[in-house]
Scaffold this motif. Structure first.
Motif, mmCIF file in Angstrom:
data_model
loop_
_atom_site.group_PDB
_atom_site.id
_atom_site.type_symbol
_atom_site.label_atom_id
_atom_site.label_comp_id
_atom_site.label_asym_id
_atom_site.label_seq_id
_atom_site.Cartn_x
_atom_site.Cartn_y
_atom_site.Cartn_z
ATOM 1 N N THR A 64 0.929 -1.523 -0.404
ATOM 2 C CA THR A 64 -0.628 0.048 -0.080
ATOM 3 C C THR A 64 0.612 0.975 -0.231
ATOM 4 O O THR A 64 1.027 1.693 -0.373
ATOM 5 N N LYS A 65 1.591 0.878 0.717
ATOM 6 C CA LYS A 65 2.439 2.523 0.966
ATOM 7 C C LYS A 65 3.226 3.066 -0.226
ATOM 8 O O LYS A 65 3.533 4.035 -0.948
ATOM 9 N N PHE A 67 2.780 1.868 -3.351
ATOM 10 C CA PHE A 67 1.614 2.484 -4.259
ATOM 11 C C PHE A 67 1.783 4.003 -4.212
ATOM 12 O O PHE A 67 1.587 4.896 -5.177
ATOM 13 N N GLU A 68 1.911 4.393 -2.962
ATOM 14 C CA GLU A 68 1.378 5.496 -2.697
ATOM 15 C C GLU A 68 2.499 6.463 -3.178
ATOM 16 O O GLU A 68 2.600 7.905 -3.240
ATOM 17 N N GLU A 69 4.344 6.068 -2.837
ATOM 18 C CA GLU A 69 5.112 6.756 -2.828
ATOM 19 C C GLU A 69 6.214 6.534 -3.608
ATOM 20 O O GLU A 69 6.693 7.475 -4.281
ATOM 21 N N LYS A 71 7.170 6.961 -7.194
ATOM 22 C CA LYS A 71 6.709 7.713 -8.362
ATOM 23 C C LYS A 71 7.229 6.427 -10.054
ATOM 24 O O LYS A 71 6.837 6.685 -10.371
#
Length: 108
Positions: A64-65, A67-69, A71
């Motif tokens: 999850t982290k 895919f959020e962070e 780039k």
């Protein structure tokens, strides 16, 4: 793959795999005597299950982290694949525990 360094959260899966390996080794030592006293072997199997559940949580949080962070798409794929393989390893260790539990049921 030559990925960037993986965060501490990602490295936690490796530590959990190492812990599972330790319990599998201990369980193997119990195979000669488990028919008389299956308590320790049963405990090791339960530990493998607990660790795998913990590893699932760590993996889900990490992905999850990630895919959020992350780039860079290529880097994301590399790290995700590495972590997926580590997570599959924890599943395999839990599978060993299930097989050992079946031995207890059949022979103890």
């Amino acid at each position: 793959y030559n990925p960037r360094p993986i965060s501490e959260n990602g490295k936690e899966l490796s530590r959990l795999i190492q812990e599972e390996a330790t319990y599998i080794c201990k369980a193997m030592d119990e195979l000669e005597t488990f028919r008389k006293k299956p308590t320790l072997l049963r405990e090791y199997c339960s530990k493998l299950h607990e660790i795998e559940n913990q590893a699932d949580d760590v993996y889900e949080f990490f992905i999850t982290k990630l895919f959020e962070e992350e780039k860079d798409c290529i880097e994301l794929i590399k790290i995700k694949e590495i972590m997926h393989e580590l997570e599959k390893t924890t599943d395999a260790a839990e599978h060993v525990g299930k097989i050992l539990k079946n031995l207890i049921v059949k022979y103890a």
